[in-house]
Design an enzyme around this catalytic site. Structure first.
Site, PDB file in Angstrom:
ATOM      1  N   SER A  51       0.835  -1.202   0.000  1.00 49.49           N
ATOM      2  CA  SER A  51       0.000   0.000   0.000  1.00 49.49           C
ATOM      3  C   SER A  51       0.868   1.249   0.000  1.00 49.49           C
ATOM      4  CB  SER A  51      -0.923   0.011   1.225  1.00 49.49           C
ATOM      5  OG  SER A  51      -1.855  -1.050   1.165  1.00 49.49           O
ATOM      6  N   GLU A  52       1.905   1.265   0.831  1.00 46.61           N
ATOM      7  CA  GLU A  52       2.869   2.364   0.833  1.00 46.61           C
ATOM      8  C   GLU A  52       4.276   1.857   1.112  1.00 46.61           C
ATOM      9  OE1 GLU A  52      -0.977   4.411   1.513  1.00 46.61           O
ATOM     10  OE2 GLU A  52       0.030   3.125   2.968  1.00 46.61           O
ATOM     11  N   THR A  53       5.237   2.629   0.643  1.00 45.57           N
ATOM     12  CA  THR A  53       6.656   2.464   0.953  1.00 45.57           C
ATOM     13  C   THR A  53       7.168   3.809   1.426  1.00 45.57           C
ATOM     14  OG1 THR A  53       6.967   0.725  -0.705  1.00 45.57           O
ATOM     15  CG2 THR A  53       8.935   1.896   0.021  1.00 45.57           C
TER      16      THR A  53
END
Length: 280
Positions: A51-53
């Protein structure tokens, strides 16, 4: 630097808002990456496919500068990357501060394992007609909980908050693409649906966060959306603690802790999964 001149960056993968490993929301935290530009960070985030980094561009005593990317864009703020990154960098201390595009966010660590963030201020927006919100969620108007007006909220990301009466209604939520395009009007809107009937004992709410940009996507645990929910509940007169469960429909059970007062806090546990290097 490797023998062939490739840069070597530290990569830690953690599960955030997870009571156990292999649950919650996955996050890759990349360090030693100040040389990367935005396009390269975006490419790495797409490679990670979470979903995010998060990318730690500068570390100082008790604080760091961080950029957050989804697989297709940069975010000014997101909850699980904020808590997860602060945990990776500063869990040995009592608190850690991240400099994000949305501003400075402080994360504190409790002995019981919960990391708490104080998110940026939530802007509660206009109400949305129940029939319109229900159509967007693929539900009937009768499925909605009249105690909770449907309304927009912004805390970096932009959400539509929709309360439903039962867990069954929550499980049936499915974004209608045509209605989504009309309501979002080209923006990056996410639909956050919550029910006062939780999945398990000890929790107060169950929730799902869905969006649609060409294809549907569901997030396992959304700190920013739960910050918006906390502001919504506060506006309706609720104060004190609350526990929200999310991600059960996609086999990533998550638990988020809310502290609703003049200041809003969102908390959760972080589980380490993998530590290695990224060569690029």
């Amino acid at each position: 630097m490797t023998a062939d001149g490739t840069a070597r960056m530290d990569c830690t993968i953690v599960d955030v808002f997870a009571e156990r490993p292999l649950a919650g929301n996955q996050l890759a935290v990349i360090r030693d990456c100040a040389r990367l530009d935005g396009a390269e960070m975006q490419a790495v985030a797409r490679e990670m496919n979470f979903s995010e980094t998060s990318f730690v561009t500068d570390e100082r005593l008790g604080e760091a500068s961080v950029r957050i990317f989804t697989v297709d864009r940069e975010l000014p703020f997101a909850g699980h990357p904020t808590i997860g990154t602060a945990w990776v960098l500063g869990r040995a201390g009592g608190a850690y501060v991240l400099d994000l595009a949305a501003g400075r966010v402080r994360v504190t660590f409790e002995p019981g394992g919960i990391a708490w963030m104080t998110p940026p201020p939530v802007a509660l927006g206009d109400a949305v007609a129940p029939a319109r919100a229900a159509a967007l969620a693929g539900l009937a108007t009768a499925d909605l909980d009249a105690r909770f007006p449907c309304r927009f909220a912004t805390v970096g990301p932009w959400f539509l908050l929709v309360g439903v009466r039962t867990l069954d209604a929550l499980r049936r939520v499915e974004i209608d693409p045509a209605v989504y395009r009309e309501v979002a009007a080209g923006g990056w809107l996410s639909l956050f649906v919550f029910a006062g009937e939780p999945y398990s004992a000890g929790a107060d709410f169950a929730a799902r966060m869905l969006t649609f940009h060409g294809t549907a996507h569901e997030d396992p645990a959304t700190g920013s959306a739960n910050a918006a929910l906390a502001a919504h509940l506060r506006d309706l007169g609720r104060r004190g603690p609350a526990i929200v469960e999310q991600g059960f429909e996609i086999a990533r059970p998550s638990r988020l802790y809310l502290d609703i007062g003049e200041t809003i806090r969102v908390g959760g546990k972080v589980q380490p999964v993998l530590r290695g290097t990224l060569d690029y």
